[in-house]
Design a protein around this motif. Structure first.
Motif, short mmCIF file in Angstrom:
data_model
loop_
_atom_site.label_atom_id
_atom_site.label_comp_id
_atom_site.label_asym_id
_atom_site.label_seq_id
_atom_site.Cartn_x
_atom_site.Cartn_y
_atom_site.Cartn_z
N LEU A 47 15.36 43.60 33.27
CA LEU A 47 16.52 42.74 33.54
C LEU A 47 17.19 43.17 34.83
O LEU A 47 17.17 44.35 35.21
CB LEU A 47 17.51 42.84 32.38
N PRO A 48 17.82 42.23 35.53
CA PRO A 48 18.53 42.61 36.77
C PRO A 48 19.71 43.50 36.45
O PRO A 48 20.28 43.43 35.35
CB PRO A 48 18.97 41.24 37.34
N PRO A 49 20.09 44.36 37.36
CA PRO A 49 21.23 45.26 37.11
C PRO A 49 22.50 44.46 36.91
O PRO A 49 22.68 43.39 37.52
CB PRO A 49 21.30 46.12 38.38
N PRO A 50 23.39 44.93 36.04
CA PRO A 50 24.64 44.18 35.82
C PRO A 50 25.47 44.13 37.09
O PRO A 50 25.53 45.08 37.86
CB PRO A 50 25.33 45.00 34.73
N SER A 51 26.10 43.00 37.30
CA SER A 51 26.92 42.81 38.49
C SER A 51 28.16 43.68 38.41
O SER A 51 28.71 43.92 37.34
CB SER A 51 27.33 41.34 38.63
N ARG A 52 28.59 44.17 39.57
CA ARG A 52 29.78 45.00 39.61
C ARG A 52 31.03 44.19 39.27
O ARG A 52 31.09 42.99 39.52
CB ARG A 52 29.95 45.61 41.01
N LYS A 53 31.99 44.88 38.71
CA LYS A 53 33.24 44.23 38.35
C LYS A 53 33.98 43.77 39.60
O LYS A 53 34.07 44.50 40.59
CB LYS A 53 34.12 45.18 37.55
N VAL A 54 34.48 42.57 39.56
CA VAL A 54 35.19 42.03 40.71
C VAL A 54 36.45 42.84 40.95
O VAL A 54 37.24 43.08 40.03
CB VAL A 54 35.54 40.54 40.47
N LYS A 55 36.62 43.30 42.17
CA LYS A 55 37.78 44.12 42.51
C LYS A 55 39.04 43.28 42.50
O LYS A 55 39.12 42.24 43.15
CB LYS A 55 37.58 44.76 43.88
N LYS A 56 40.05 43.74 41.77
CA LYS A 56 41.31 43.04 41.69
C LYS A 56 42.21 43.44 42.86
O LYS A 56 42.08 44.52 43.42
CB LYS A 56 42.00 43.35 40.36
N SER A 57 43.12 42.57 43.18
CA SER A 57 44.10 42.87 44.21
C SER A 57 45.48 42.93 43.57
O SER A 57 45.64 42.70 42.37
CB SER A 57 44.07 41.79 45.31
N ILE A 58 46.46 43.22 44.39
CA ILE A 58 47.81 43.36 43.88
C ILE A 58 48.35 42.04 43.36
O ILE A 58 49.22 42.00 42.48
CB ILE A 58 48.72 43.95 44.98
N ASN A 59 47.82 40.92 43.86
CA ASN A 59 48.29 39.61 43.42
C ASN A 59 47.64 39.14 42.12
O ASN A 59 48.06 38.13 41.56
CB ASN A 59 48.03 38.57 44.52
N ASP A 60 46.62 39.86 41.66
CA ASP A 60 45.94 39.46 40.43
C ASP A 60 46.59 40.05 39.18
O ASP A 60 46.23 39.66 38.07
CB ASP A 60 44.47 39.89 40.47
N SER A 61 47.51 40.98 39.34
CA SER A 61 48.17 41.60 38.18
C SER A 61 49.20 40.66 37.59
O SER A 61 49.70 39.73 38.24
CB SER A 61 48.82 42.92 38.60
N THR A 62 49.54 40.92 36.35
CA THR A 62 50.47 40.04 35.63
C THR A 62 51.90 40.21 36.12
O THR A 62 52.60 39.24 36.39
CB THR A 62 50.40 40.33 34.13
N PHE A 63 52.35 41.46 36.24
CA PHE A 63 53.74 41.73 36.59
C PHE A 63 53.83 42.42 37.94
O PHE A 63 52.95 43.19 38.33
CB PHE A 63 54.40 42.63 35.53
N MET A 64 54.93 42.14 38.63
CA MET A 64 55.28 42.83 39.86
C MET A 64 56.69 43.40 39.71
O MET A 64 57.58 42.73 39.19
CB MET A 64 55.24 41.88 41.06
N PHE A 65 56.85 44.62 40.18
CA PHE A 65 58.16 45.26 40.19
C PHE A 65 58.41 45.77 41.61
O PHE A 65 57.55 46.43 42.20
CB PHE A 65 58.20 46.42 39.19
N LYS A 66 59.59 45.44 42.16
CA LYS A 66 59.88 45.73 43.56
C LYS A 66 61.13 46.58 43.66
O LYS A 66 62.13 46.34 42.98
CB LYS A 66 60.04 44.42 44.34
N PHE A 67 61.06 47.58 44.56
CA PHE A 67 62.14 48.53 44.75
C PHE A 67 62.38 48.73 46.25
O PHE A 67 61.53 48.38 47.08
CB PHE A 67 61.80 49.87 44.10
#
Length: 432
Positions: free
Chosen positions: A74-94
């Motif tokens: 079988l072909p090797p499993p594909s690597r996990k797609v790299k997430k960015s800061i905009n893909d997260s659910t919550f943002m907290f800013k200081f």
């Protein structure tokens, strides 16, 4: 049919042409070939040869059990797609001092990498002068999938800062009672959820964590309020992390927080005072002018309603990146015919500042030449004292802490306002 049969006839003594062979494969061509004596029969094999051919074909199609079947790779499993800061659910800013960015990051980014590995939280700092009024401050952004991850990341970052000698002292200020001073940016629509009825919620957070919390008030004369600032004053890093964590828990309970905090990309706001009769030059027919300015300058612009003690005065609110806001101020002043007056006022302010700096340098040299370490009096009326000027210079080099009700969200000045001129006059005259 007659035409086909006629075309298929061959003259006597002629050889079989390619057209005739092709015609013989069709139904009409076969009939014509029979009429000419040409017999086309399918090629048949002897019974024994046909059986052998079928057996050989079966052997090729289905290998015998004696031959091992090669395993399917079988072909090797594909690597996990790299997430960015905009893909997260919550943002907290200081908002943090620029001098502490290195302590937050750690040597070679060690603190940030450790936070990412252990909590999965992305840590990012905005570039200087892109999101905050002062160039001495930066905006810290944490992107997490859960509030627990965000709380853990805050605690780890503050713990990393505490490991650097003298780093936490940069968060202390006289205005906060020598406590650690910290600021968090929240959407304006979520401020009520933090304060609670009669401020009971924010008081409870302070009581449980041993911290003092304050949601800075709305800006006076502002046409719109996109964000608010929460001020923290805590005795140590653990208390500060606990207070910030409780505020984060309250924020994520508000369904408007996720989209609201993503829209707050800057805390730079300015309010300009303009005559009431010049409002039309800003808005244009049906608001066409102000829409064009917003699209071109990438700045949100709003004009206040004519209310208050002076109905002949209106206020224009500008919000966006600091450089864009600075350009928008000049555009608004030019549109309303006030740019020349503002240029003259800025030139006079710069001249006064340069004159004061020159006097300060002259006085310092005079006192150093006389051997005095700390002057106790001012020889010239209207000239600031050396001690006061040096303290003021050191205070300017340090990060200014906002007074109660005056923080990063507050405009530094109201252009053409009487308050500015009175404040400048008070700064020039210092009692001996």
């Amino acid at each position: 049919m007659q035409g086909v049969l006629t075309a298929a006839k061959l003259p006597s003594g002629s050889t079989l042409s390619k057209v005739a062979v092709q015609a013989a494969t069709s139904r009409a061509g076969v009939f014509a070939a029979k009429q000419q004596g040409i017999v086309t029969q399918p090629r048949t094999l002897p019974r024994s040869q046909s059986a052998a051919h079928v057996a050989a074909s079966a052997a090729v199609a289905e290998p015998s059990s004696a031959q091992p079947v090669a395993p399917v790779t079988l072909p090797p499993p594909s690597r996990k797609v790299k997430k960015s800061i905009n893909d997260s659910t919550f943002m907290f800013k200081f908002i943090v001092p620029d001098t502490l960015v290195g302590a937050f990051l750690g040597r070679g980014g060690g603190n940030v990498n450790r936070v990412k590995e252990e909590t999965g939280v992305y840590v990012q700092f905005t570039k200087p002068g892109t999101a905050v009024n002062s160039e001495r401050d930066r905006m810290l952004i944490l992107a997490a999938d859960t509030v627990e991850q965000g709380k853990q990341a805050v605690a780890m970052l503050l713990d990393g800062v505490a490991q650097v000698d003298g780093a936490l002292t940069r968060l202390r200020s006289p205005q906060s009672g020598e406590r650690l001073f910290f600021q968090q940016v929240i959407p304006a629509m979520c401020a009520g959820n933090i304060m609670g009825p009669a401020g009971e919620t924010i008081k409870g957070i302070g009581f449980r964590t041993g911290s003092s919390l304050l949601v800075e008030p709305k800006l006076a004369n502002a046409a719109f309020i996109p964000f608010r600032i929460v001020d923290f004053a805590s005795p140590d890093a653990a208390s500060l992390a606990a207070a910030v964590g409780e505020v984060m828990e309250r924020l994520v309970q508000d369904e408007k927080y996720i989209e609201g905090i993503r829209e707050v990309q800057s805390v730079c706001m300015r309010i300009i005072k303009i005559p009431h009769l010049r409002v039309g030059a800003i808005l244009g027919p049906g608001g066409a002018h102000v829409k064009t300015l917003q699209e071109m300058l990438k700045v949100k612009i709003g004009v206040s309603e004519p209310n208050g003690p002076d109905p002949e005065t209106r206020y224009v609110t500008l919000w966006g990146a600091p450089l864009n806001v600075k350009v928008a101020i000049d555009v608004v002043l030019l549109t309303t015919g006030q740019l020349q007056t503002e240029i003259e006022r800025r030139a006079a302010a710069n001249e006064r500042q340069q004159h004061s700096e020159w006097q300060l340098m002259a006085l310092e040299q005079a006192y150093l030449a006389s051997g005095s370490s700390t002057p106790r009096s001012v020889p010239t009326v209207g000239t600031p004292s050396i001690a006061g000027s040096m303290a003021g210079s050191q205070g300017q080099r340090r990060r200014r802490r906002p007074q109660q009700g005056q923080g990063q969200g507050q405009p530094q000045e109201v252009l053409h306002g009487q308050e500015v001129h009175e404040q400048e006059a008070q700064e020039e005259v210092v009692a001996a």
